[in-house]
Motif scaffolding. Structure first.
Motif, PDB file in Angstrom:
ATOM      1  N   GLY A 116      42.502  45.819  45.852  1.00  0.00           N
ATOM      2  CA  GLY A 116      41.976  46.076  47.187  1.00  0.00           C
ATOM      3  C   GLY A 116      41.967  44.830  48.059  1.00  0.00           C
ATOM      4  O   GLY A 116      42.126  44.903  49.276  1.00  0.00           O
ATOM      5  N   GLN A 117      41.789  43.667  47.419  1.00  0.00           N
ATOM      6  CA  GLN A 117      41.764  42.400  48.163  1.00  0.00           C
ATOM      7  C   GLN A 117      43.156  41.875  48.480  1.00  0.00           C
ATOM      8  O   GLN A 117      43.303  40.918  49.242  1.00  0.00           O
ATOM      9  N   ALA A 123      35.278  52.442  42.648  1.00  0.00           N
ATOM     10  CA  ALA A 123      36.105  51.241  42.803  1.00  0.00           C
ATOM     11  C   ALA A 123      37.421  51.580  43.503  1.00  0.00           C
ATOM     12  O   ALA A 123      37.907  50.813  44.343  1.00  0.00           O
ATOM     13  N   GLN A 144      36.755  52.173  47.232  1.00  0.00           N
ATOM     14  CA  GLN A 144      36.520  50.895  47.916  1.00  0.00           C
ATOM     15  C   GLN A 144      37.836  50.135  48.111  1.00  0.00           C
ATOM     16  O   GLN A 144      38.054  49.524  49.160  1.00  0.00           O
ATOM     17  N   ALA A 145      38.700  50.179  47.082  1.00  0.00           N
ATOM     18  CA  ALA A 145      39.989  49.490  47.192  1.00  0.00           C
ATOM     19  C   ALA A 145      40.838  50.119  48.289  1.00  0.00           C
ATOM     20  O   ALA A 145      41.438  49.416  49.118  1.00  0.00           O
ATOM     21  N   ARG A 172      39.549  49.191  51.759  1.00  0.00           N
ATOM     22  CA  ARG A 172      39.901  47.828  52.177  1.00  0.00           C
ATOM     23  C   ARG A 172      41.371  47.748  52.581  1.00  0.00           C
ATOM     24  O   ARG A 172      41.727  47.059  53.536  1.00  0.00           O
ATOM     25  N   GLN A 198      35.261  49.012  32.946  1.00  0.00           N
ATOM     26  CA  GLN A 198      34.920  47.835  33.747  1.00  0.00           C
ATOM     27  C   GLN A 198      36.162  47.017  34.100  1.00  0.00           C
ATOM     28  O   GLN A 198      36.262  46.481  35.203  1.00  0.00           O
ATOM     29  N   ARG A 231      39.402  46.178  42.235  1.00  0.00           N
ATOM     30  CA  ARG A 231      38.811  45.282  43.221  1.00  0.00           C
ATOM     31  C   ARG A 231      39.832  44.236  43.674  1.00  0.00           C
ATOM     32  O   ARG A 231      39.968  43.951  44.863  1.00  0.00           O
ATOM     33  N   HIS A 232      40.569  43.665  42.715  1.00  0.00           N
ATOM     34  CA  HIS A 232      41.582  42.668  43.047  1.00  0.00           C
ATOM     35  C   HIS A 232      42.719  43.279  43.869  1.00  0.00           C
ATOM     36  O   HIS A 232      43.208  42.653  44.820  1.00  0.00           O
ATOM     37  N   ALA A 266      37.959  48.826  36.873  1.00  0.00           N
ATOM     38  CA  ALA A 266      37.251  48.645  38.145  1.00  0.00           C
ATOM     39  C   ALA A 266      37.513  47.260  38.725  1.00  0.00           C
ATOM     40  O   ALA A 266      37.694  47.104  39.936  1.00  0.00           O
ATOM     41  N   GLU A 267      37.551  46.243  37.862  1.00  0.00           N
ATOM     42  CA  GLU A 267      37.833  44.879  38.317  1.00  0.00           C
ATOM     43  C   GLU A 267      39.276  44.760  38.827  1.00  0.00           C
ATOM     44  O   GLU A 267      39.540  44.094  39.836  1.00  0.00           O
TER      45      GLU A 267
END
Length: 527
Positions: free
Chosen positions: A31-32, A56, A59-60, A63, A21, A28-29, A24-25
């Motif tokens: 990717g942003q 994840a 998705q990253a 983005r 987890q 995410r960061h 994955a977090e």
């Protein structure tokens, strides 16, 4: 971009060290962040054993691809292949990827077109062609220069089928990848590029060109203006006026170089007058030359005004055309402005006098050496350098120490043209002074670089052990490296025995400061 911040580099180093987890977090960061340079480092996690991490990571990457400019896909194409498995398992990896190609997601398929294996790239390209989705356009264009001929042929055949007006928008969005083919050497692309241009020139593509001329991407706008002038039924006047108003200086400059061929009559006259208000000097200069040639009577007032332009080439152009009206020399004219009430143009007038006066006029310039305006003082330095540098060497050296970087830089330029005006011991004192300002030290090193080659190395070796700050030592070391790395004809003169002995002694004193290769190179050059 191309360079990660220390914060993102730290996050990348920590990636995958925590729980599923947490990883994955982290993805995410990342990717942003918008840093598409991260993509090659994230691809390995798209094959992770954990489904959560795989999703994840995809998705990253998806983005980040959205943030990646089209032309930067060229860079990405080269760096995606940096990681390869060991030769022991590469065949198994290829078979697995080819077998799963039909289940690959869109983003994974895009990345597989850049894979290190030609088998995988070919399978990915075949699926893209089969699905015929618009997102595949740039990836197929990249494969036009693939080193595997079969992949090149597949991509080219697929793209040639799209040379139709309904795909003009896609071609325009990716036009920089088409332009790139000019420098690609694995195939001949002239006919392909011309077929794309022919498509975009058609009247059915007029609306696409219109939208491209207001694109947020300057390179697309510039191409659109260029191809619009060749398109069917084009409104040349409207296109040129739009280009001259564009916010990008390169596009305005491109238009300025063609305005006299594309416009005529009153429209040309209005465009030329408008160019005189441009902030870019080269555009003002282009407009002034055309205006003075085609409309000399209308141009008189502007030419006289441009004699006081802030830019030297513009002033030169104005002087070339103003001589037909001048009843006095330019030096006298500039003196009248200097002694008049126009303080707004004082710096330009002083610059003009420095460009057109003689040695006696240097005394007039020196009267303004302590003027409160930095622009005026800088103009005085430039003028003194041209008119009578040898008489004002002490003044240049004093200004070299100025706390104002711009003044110190102008003095540095003057001394670089006349390095004999500053004594080596003065430069040595400035380099070893613990209170010397950084910009002063850098300017002294620039002056040393303009001296004769053997004088340079002597001064640098002398100052290396005495430097008080580490960054100064690094700057001297870098300059010594460049000195040794790029020799020229200044080395042709043979050193005397005394000079060679002095340099060897200096080299022995600071030898511990130099790496072995540089030390041996310097010793060899001294021989």
């Amino acid at each position: 971009m191309r360079q990660l911040t220390s914060e993102l580099r730290h996050k990348l180093d920590q990636l995958g060290t925590g729980t599923v987890q947490e990883t994955a977090e982290q993805l995410r960061h990342l990717g942003q962040s918008g840093e598409y340079i991260l993509i090659p480092s994230l691809l390995r996690l798209m094959d992770d054993d954990s489904l959560v991490i795989r999703q994840a990571a995809e998705q990253a990457v998806a983005r980040l691809i959205e943030e990646c400019p089209v032309y930067e896909l060229v860079w990405l194409n080269e760096h995606v292949r940096e990681w390869r498995p060991s030769p022991v398992i590469w065949k198994r990896v290829v078979e697995r990827e080819v077998h799963k190609i039909d289940q690959a997601s869109t983003i994974r398929l895009s990345m597989l077109t850049m894979h290190w294996s030609g088998y995988i790239r070919e399978a990915a390209v075949r699926r893209m062609i089969r699905e015929d989705e618009s997102y595949s356009f740039p990836y197929l264009l990249l494969r036009l220069n693939d080193w595997v001929p079969e992949i090149r042929q597949l991509a080219r055949a697929a793209l040639e089928r799209k040379l139709k007006p309904e795909h003009a928008k896609l071609w325009m969005e990716n036009i920089m990848l088409v332009e790139r083919l000019r420098i690609c050497g694995r195939d001949s692309f002239e006919s392909f590029i011309e077929s794309v241009y022919h498509l975009l020139r058609q009247k059915e593509c007029r609306f696409v060109l219109h939208n491209a001329r207001v694109s947020p991407e300057p390179s697309i706008r510039q191409f659109a203006f260029r191809i619009s002038l060749e398109a069917e039924g084009t409104d040349t006047r409207m296109i040129m006026e739009q280009a001259l108003r564009d916010e990008n200086p390169a596009i305005r400059r491109w238009a300025a170089q063609r305005v006299d061929r594309m416009l005529s009559g009153q429209k040309l006259r209005e465009a030329l007058f408008g160019m005189q208000l441009d902030s870019v000097p080269s555009i003002r200069r282009e407009g002034l030359a055309v205006l003075a040639t085609m409309y000399p009577d209308d141009a008189k007032a502007i030419i006289m005004d441009r004699l006081l332009d802030s830019n030297l080439p513009v002033r030169d152009t104005a002087r070339r055309y103003a001589k037909r009206w001048m009843n006095v020399s330019y030096a006298e004219w500039y003196l009248d402005v200097i002694w008049g009430d126009d303080q707004h143009h004082l710096a330009a007038a002083i610059s003009g006098l420095g460009e057109t006066g003689d040695k006696a006029d240097a005394e007039v310039l020196y009267e303004y050496a302590k003027h409160p305006s930095i622009a005026v003082r800088k103009a005085v330095i430039r003028g003194l350098m041209r008119l009578d540098a040898s008489s004002y060497g002490t003044h240049f050296v004093d200004l070299l120490k100025s706390p104002q970087p711009g003044i110190s830089r102008e003095a540095c330029r003057a001394l670089m043209h006349h390095p004999y005006l500053i004594q080596p011991d003065v430069m040595a004192d400035l380099l070893s002074d613990p209170d010397a300002l950084p910009h002063v030290v850098r300017n002294v090193l620039r002056i040393i670089s303009s001296m004769s080659k053997w004088n340079q190395v002597g001064l640098l070796l002398l100052q290396l052990p005495a430097a008080r700050h580490e960054w100064v030592k690094q700057a001297i070391h870098r300059q010594l490296y460049n000195w040794a790395r790029y020799p020229n004809r200044s080395y042709g003169g043979r050193l005397s025995a005394a000079e060679r002995e002095r340099l060897h002694k200096l080299l022995s004193l600071c030898g511990h400061e130099l790496d072995g290769d540089l030390l041996h190179r310097l010793e060899w050059l001294m021989q």
